[in-house]
Scaffold this motif. Sequence first.
Motif: not given
Length: 84
Positions: A63-68
């Motif tokens: 996944v691309p980032d912390a939120a994902a």
Amino acid sequence: ARAVACIARSKKGVDFGALDGQPVHLFLAVLAPRGGSGVHLKALARGSRLLKDSAFCAHLLSVPDAAAMWNAIRDREMSDAPRD
């Protein structure tokens, strides 16, 4: 009065001298209040259950980032929650 957990990742990996000789990519930390009656153990058990699933770990790494990452964990926890 409650435990707080943090999950982090390193796409490059960190050499921790793991038994399999592979770098570590996912990290789990749990902070719990003193005398928390084992809440830290429950949190570690939940985290361990998630991280034993190699497909889920691969998903967290992709996944691309912390939120994902957070959304993936939340969605997984919701799908694993007991139904009334």
